[in-house]
Design a protein around this motif. Sequence first.
Motif, PDB file in Angstrom:
ATOM      1  N   PRO A  63      40.555  55.893  38.827  1.00 42.18           N
ATOM      2  CA  PRO A  63      39.619  55.379  37.822  1.00 42.18           C
ATOM      3  C   PRO A  63      40.000  54.000  37.286  1.00 42.18           C
ATOM      4  N   GLY A  64      41.306  53.726  37.159  1.00 45.37           N
ATOM      5  CA  GLY A  64      41.736  52.432  36.644  1.00 45.37           C
ATOM      6  C   GLY A  64      41.433  51.270  37.567  1.00 45.37           C
ATOM      7  N   MET A  65      41.054  51.556  38.817  1.00 50.09           N
ATOM      8  CA  MET A  65      40.725  50.526  39.790  1.00 50.09           C
ATOM      9  C   MET A  65      39.215  50.314  39.901  1.00 50.09           C
ATOM     10  N   CYS A  66      38.449  51.117  39.152  1.00 52.44           N
ATOM     11  CA  CYS A  66      36.989  51.120  39.329  1.00 52.44           C
ATOM     12  C   CYS A  66      36.263  50.438  38.177  1.00 52.44           C
ATOM     13  N   ASP A  67      35.022  50.010  38.471  1.00 57.02           N
ATOM     14  CA  ASP A  67      34.178  49.404  37.436  1.00 57.02           C
ATOM     15  C   ASP A  67      33.133  50.405  36.966  1.00 57.02           C
ATOM     16  N   HIS A  68      32.093  49.892  36.302  1.00 62.31           N
ATOM     17  CA  HIS A  68      31.078  50.770  35.714  1.00 62.31           C
ATOM     18  C   HIS A  68      30.257  51.530  36.749  1.00 62.31           C
ATOM     19  N   THR A  69      30.362  51.151  38.031  1.00 65.69           N
ATOM     20  CA  THR A  69      29.616  51.847  39.090  1.00 65.69           C
ATOM     21  C   THR A  69      30.425  52.982  39.698  1.00 65.69           C
ATOM     22  N   SER A  70      31.645  53.225  39.188  1.00 64.54           N
ATOM     23  CA  SER A  70      32.563  54.229  39.733  1.00 64.54           C
ATOM     24  C   SER A  70      32.985  53.882  41.159  1.00 64.54           C
ATOM     25  N   LYS A  71      33.016  52.589  41.446  1.00 66.68           N
ATOM     26  CA  LYS A  71      33.494  52.090  42.740  1.00 66.68           C
ATOM     27  C   LYS A  71      34.624  51.090  42.502  1.00 66.68           C
ATOM     28  N   LEU A  72      35.410  50.827  43.539  1.00 65.31           N
ATOM     29  CA  LEU A  72      36.479  49.846  43.440  1.00 65.31           C
ATOM     30  C   LEU A  72      35.916  48.532  42.916  1.00 65.31           C
ATOM     31  N   GLY A  73      36.468  48.027  41.812  1.00 65.27           N
ATOM     32  CA  GLY A  73      35.956  46.817  41.195  1.00 65.27           C
ATOM     33  C   GLY A  73      36.195  45.584  42.054  1.00 65.27           C
ATOM     34  N   TYR A  74      35.394  44.551  41.812  1.00 66.15           N
ATOM     35  CA  TYR A  74      35.539  43.317  42.582  1.00 66.15           C
ATOM     36  C   TYR A  74      36.902  42.670  42.310  1.00 66.15           C
ATOM     37  N   ALA A  75      37.247  42.479  41.042  1.00 65.67           N
ATOM     38  CA  ALA A  75      38.545  41.879  40.713  1.00 65.67           C
ATOM     39  C   ALA A  75      39.685  42.783  41.156  1.00 65.67           C
ATOM     40  N   ASP A  76      39.461  44.099  41.099  1.00 62.81           N
ATOM     41  CA  ASP A  76      40.503  45.048  41.515  1.00 62.81           C
ATOM     42  C   ASP A  76      40.777  44.945  43.016  1.00 62.81           C
ATOM     43  N   THR A  77      39.770  44.554  43.785  1.00 56.13           N
ATOM     44  CA  THR A  77      39.979  44.354  45.221  1.00 56.13           C
ATOM     45  C   THR A  77      40.883  43.147  45.444  1.00 56.13           C
ATOM     46  N   PHE A  78      40.649  42.080  44.684  1.00 58.99           N
ATOM     47  CA  PHE A  78      41.548  40.922  44.760  1.00 58.99           C
ATOM     48  C   PHE A  78      42.974  41.338  44.371  1.00 58.99           C
ATOM     49  N   SER A  79      43.087  42.156  43.334  1.00 63.16           N
ATOM     50  CA  SER A  79      44.402  42.607  42.879  1.00 63.16           C
ATOM     51  C   SER A  79      45.093  43.445  43.942  1.00 63.16           C
ATOM     52  N   LEU A  80      44.338  44.335  44.575  1.00 60.47           N
ATOM     53  CA  LEU A  80      44.899  45.180  45.628  1.00 60.47           C
ATOM     54  C   LEU A  80      45.424  44.327  46.782  1.00 60.47           C
ATOM     55  N   PHE A  81      44.629  43.342  47.213  1.00 63.34           N
ATOM     56  CA  PHE A  81      45.066  42.475  48.314  1.00 63.34           C
ATOM     57  C   PHE A  81      46.273  41.630  47.906  1.00 63.34           C
ATOM     58  N   GLN A  82      46.284  41.147  46.670  1.00 60.37           N
ATOM     59  CA  GLN A  82      47.419  40.368  46.191  1.00 60.37           C
ATOM     60  C   GLN A  82      48.693  41.217  46.195  1.00 60.37           C
ATOM     61  N   ASP A  83      48.547  42.478  45.793  1.00 59.13           N
ATOM     62  CA  ASP A  83      49.710  43.368  45.722  1.00 59.13           C
ATOM     63  C   ASP A  83      50.284  43.684  47.103  1.00 59.13           C
ATOM     64  N   ILE A  84      49.412  43.963  48.078  1.00 57.01           N
ATOM     65  CA  ILE A  84      49.964  44.299  49.396  1.00 57.01           C
ATOM     66  C   ILE A  84      50.541  43.060  50.080  1.00 57.01           C
ATOM     67  N   ALA A  85      49.971  41.881  49.774  1.00 57.01           N
ATOM     68  CA  ALA A  85      50.570  40.644  50.303  1.00 57.01           C
ATOM     69  C   ALA A  85      51.982  40.482  49.757  1.00 57.01           C
ATOM     70  N   SER A  86      52.165  40.794  48.462  1.00 58.52           N
ATOM     71  CA  SER A  86      53.479  40.676  47.842  1.00 58.52           C
ATOM     72  C   SER A  86      54.464  41.669  48.451  1.00 58.52           C
ATOM     73  N   GLU A  87      53.997  42.898  48.671  1.00 54.90           N
ATOM     74  CA  GLU A  87      54.863  43.914  49.283  1.00 54.90           C
ATOM     75  C   GLU A  87      55.284  43.499  50.688  1.00 54.90           C
ATOM     76  N   HIS A  88      54.312  43.004  51.457  1.00 51.88           N
ATOM     77  CA  HIS A  88      54.623  42.631  52.831  1.00 51.88           C
ATOM     78  C   HIS A  88      55.559  41.431  52.877  1.00 51.88           C
ATOM     79  N   ALA A  89      55.292  40.431  52.033  1.00 55.29           N
ATOM     80  CA  ALA A  89      56.157  39.259  52.003  1.00 55.29           C
ATOM     81  C   ALA A  89      57.589  39.660  51.643  1.00 55.29           C
ATOM     82  N   ASP A  90      57.729  40.599  50.718  1.00 55.59           N
ATOM     83  CA  ASP A  90      59.051  41.068  50.332  1.00 55.59           C
ATOM     84  C   ASP A  90      59.744  41.747  51.513  1.00 55.59           C
ATOM     85  N   GLU A  91      58.974  42.546  52.261  1.00 50.07           N
ATOM     86  CA  GLU A  91      59.512  43.222  53.437  1.00 50.07           C
ATOM     87  C   GLU A  91      59.968  42.226  54.498  1.00 50.07           C
TER      88      GLU A  91
END
Length: 240
Positions: free
Chosen positions: A13-41
């Motif tokens: 739920p914390g990743m979703c917007d008022h449509t109960s779907k993955l939010g637009y900004a949350d998608t950017f956040s998700l991609f930013q996070d996995i880029a950080s994880e991969h770069a660290d690896e």
Amino acid sequence: MNNKFFKEYVITPGMCDHTSKLGYADTFSLFQDIASEHADELGIGANLLPEKGLFWLTVKTKIHFHKRPKMMSRAIASTWPKEAEDLRCDRDYLLTSPDGEVLAEGKTEWAVLNYKTGRPIRCGEIYPEGLVIAQEDVCTEGFTRIDPDFTECEKLGEYTVRSIDIDLGGHMNNVAYIRNVLGLFSSAWLKDMNIKDIEVYFKKSCFEGEKLTFYVRRGEATDIGMFKEDGSPAFFARIR
């Protein structure tokens, strides 16, 4: 060395917007996070580069939304760096359902800067030895140009950068720019818009206490310009 990174997510739920779907900004956040994880690896993460006096700088990002996943559904995110091109390099992203349906695809253009000089270095200099570059490509149309002249455009709103916007670098987090832009529009507008593409350009870092002014240019796409009090551009966005 395999350069692709995969991670499965539950769309909470914390990743979703008022449509109960993955939010637009949350998608950017998700991609930013996995880029950080991969770069660290790979040994080139945000916690490791400072030891070399370097840091990553996001220049541009775009995401194409095919189908936003629903709350509590599962999705698999993947990311991989592209071939280093002198002072810039791209990283691609893909979000799919467990059965392989493409939900979103994205691309970020990065640079690596020297802390002391503020100058970029060649990205290939920090790539780990033996890194295999995946040939898969997404968002193949590349980045577009946003007209930087918003002089005659409608003023959309103002925002003062707050403590909750600030990241470990002491400036406004990349995703905070996107949240603030989308927050200028009503939920009804965002729903009717049925956004398929968001493309963003980071021009200048913003800091706590700074007052930002937003302007909008409407046409085939909705262009947003974010400007500092001295009139200099901080951020541009294109929404389709």
